[in-house]
Scaffold this motif. Structure first.
Motif, PDB file in Angstrom:
ATOM      1  N   ASP A 189       0.820  -1.214   0.000  1.00 35.08           N
ATOM      2  CA  ASP A 189       0.000   0.000   0.000  1.00 35.08           C
ATOM      3  C   ASP A 189       0.852   1.260   0.000  1.00 35.08           C
ATOM      4  O   ASP A 189       0.497   2.252  -0.632  1.00 35.08           O
ATOM      5  N   ASP A 190       1.964   1.216   0.730  1.00 37.54           N
ATOM      6  CA  ASP A 190       2.840   2.385   0.856  1.00 37.54           C
ATOM      7  C   ASP A 190       4.161   2.101   0.157  1.00 37.54           C
ATOM      8  O   ASP A 190       4.793   1.068   0.411  1.00 37.54           O
ATOM      9  N   HIS A 192       7.792   4.194  -1.010  1.00 44.57           N
ATOM     10  CA  HIS A 192       8.644   5.387  -1.057  1.00 44.57           C
ATOM     11  C   HIS A 192       9.967   4.979  -1.694  1.00 44.57           C
ATOM     12  O   HIS A 192      10.546   3.952  -1.330  1.00 44.57           O
ATOM     13  N   ARG A 216      -0.317  -2.577   4.583  1.00 39.64           N
ATOM     14  CA  ARG A 216      -0.952  -2.095   5.811  1.00 39.64           C
ATOM     15  C   ARG A 216      -1.706  -3.190   6.556  1.00 39.64           C
ATOM     16  O   ARG A 216      -1.707  -3.220   7.792  1.00 39.64           O
ATOM     17  N   ASN A 329       6.763   7.519  -7.803  1.00 35.67           N
ATOM     18  CA  ASN A 329       6.967   8.002  -6.444  1.00 35.67           C
ATOM     19  C   ASN A 329       8.215   8.845  -6.344  1.00 35.67           C
ATOM     20  O   ASN A 329       8.221   9.914  -5.740  1.00 35.67           O
TER      21      ASN A 329
END
Length: 347
Positions: A189-190, A192, A216, A329
């Motif tokens: 989900d995340d 970076h 998550r 990103n």
């Protein structure tokens, strides 16, 4: 039904695939095509890739060429009624993969992608241990995959953005990302990331990618580094679970450049500082059987109607979606940083 194969791209990968198919024995190679054949092959040579796609006697097409033709050749072969095995990357973006999947559904043919690392002995054992539940749930993972290149690299198609689609991430890092997804069974989900080309400075060809990711729902967090400025070939995948850990260092390859493929497995030692390593179990995989396993898996799908469990188009879409996010990103992060620097300058 006897299956017949045409191979588009008969360099190193095409020859590896041919050898694995012959070992499996359920398909006969009829024709190969390459713009630069390394030597006279034992098979008939087609005048073009299209000749292989159009040949009614060929039932299976292997696409082992340069990255920019993976999508168009796969689509053309599926539309021609062929089963298709294609090397990674499946395309340049997730949207490209969705287009391929539409044709795949209409064709009712087998499509499989060469995510070969899933078939390595060390990875298979890791997945078996993790899925058993004996060590609890996965907490976090760390993956490093890098190689050394020299100036000759700049002379190949891999340094051409239009043909390669990207740099080390699409060339090699894609395998590690696929393994993360393979182990977790769920997307992240995340995401970076930092994507850079500060040493080789080839436009559009990144030489380093650093990323951190998290799912998550499960809470699994991942650290990832893909590089071609490491000055040595290295593969390392670490999986830490509630009651133990698995560390795979090295990959067994024909060149031997990644060293010994060694899997370390150990139970969690709860007594601090837990610095003794005498309870670790080490397994060394001295023979690379991944190519044979992959060919068998593909031919099982073609000949026996079995599902493609490793390297199907849904998995290709998942990994390309993750790659899209890593690239975008970093772009957004860079823009934000640039804007902040402008604000500071004005002050």
């Amino acid at each position: 039904m006897a299956h017949t194969v045409g191979i588009i791209g008969f360099g190193k990968m095409g020859q590896i695939r041919a050898a694995a198919l012959e070992e499996d024995g359920r398909a006969k190679i009829l024709k190969v095509f390459d713009n630069y054949l390394p030597e006279k092959p034992r098979f008939a040579v087609a005048a073009s890739a299209q000749e292989i796609i159009d040949d009614p006697k060929i039932t299976i097409v292997f696409v082992c060429a340069t990255n920019e033709v993976n999508k168009p050749f796969t689509i053309a072969a599926l539309k021609a009624g062929k089963h298709v095995f294609c090397e990674k990357p499946p395309a340049f973006t997730a949207e490209d993969v969705k287009e391929i999947m539409e044709v795949e559904r209409e064709s009712n043919r087998v499509l499989m992608y060469g995510f070969n690392h899933r078939h390595h002995g060390g990875v298979l054992k890791m997945k078996q241990v993790i899925d058993s539940g004996a060590y609890g749930r996965v907490l976090w993972m760390r993956g490093r995959y890098g190689k050394s290149v020299d100036s000759d690299y700049l002379k190949t198609w891999r340094s051409d953005r239009e043909r390669a689609g990207g740099g080390i991430l699409l060339d090699q890092g894609i395998h590690m990302l696929d393994l993360f997804l393979h182990i977790t069974g769920a997307p992240f989900d995340d995401v970076h990331a930092f994507v850079s080309s500060r040493y080789w400075k080839i436009p559009g060809i990144e030489d380093n990618v650093f990323a951190i990711m998290r799912n998550r729902q499960s809470g699994v967090e991942v650290s990832f580094h893909s590089t071609m400025t490491q000055w040595r070939h290295l593969f390392s995948l670490e999986v830490f679970l509630e009651r133990g850990y698995l560390v795979l260092n090295g990959l067994k390859t024909s060149s031997g450049t990644y060293g010994v493929e060694e899997l370390t497995i150990a139970k969690n030692r709860a007594t601090a500082p837990a610095s003794s390593f005498d309870t670790e179990e080490r397994m060394v995989f001295n023979v690379d059987t991944s190519w044979a396993r992959e060919a068998e898996h593909f031919m099982d799908a073609v000949s026996l109607g079995m599902p493609v469990l490793y390297g199907n188009s849904n998995q290709a879409l998942d990994v390309m979606s993750l790659i899209d996010r890593i690239y975008s990103n970093d772009h957004h992060l860079s823009e934000s940083l640039h804007e902040n620097l402008q604000v500071v300058g004005r002050n």
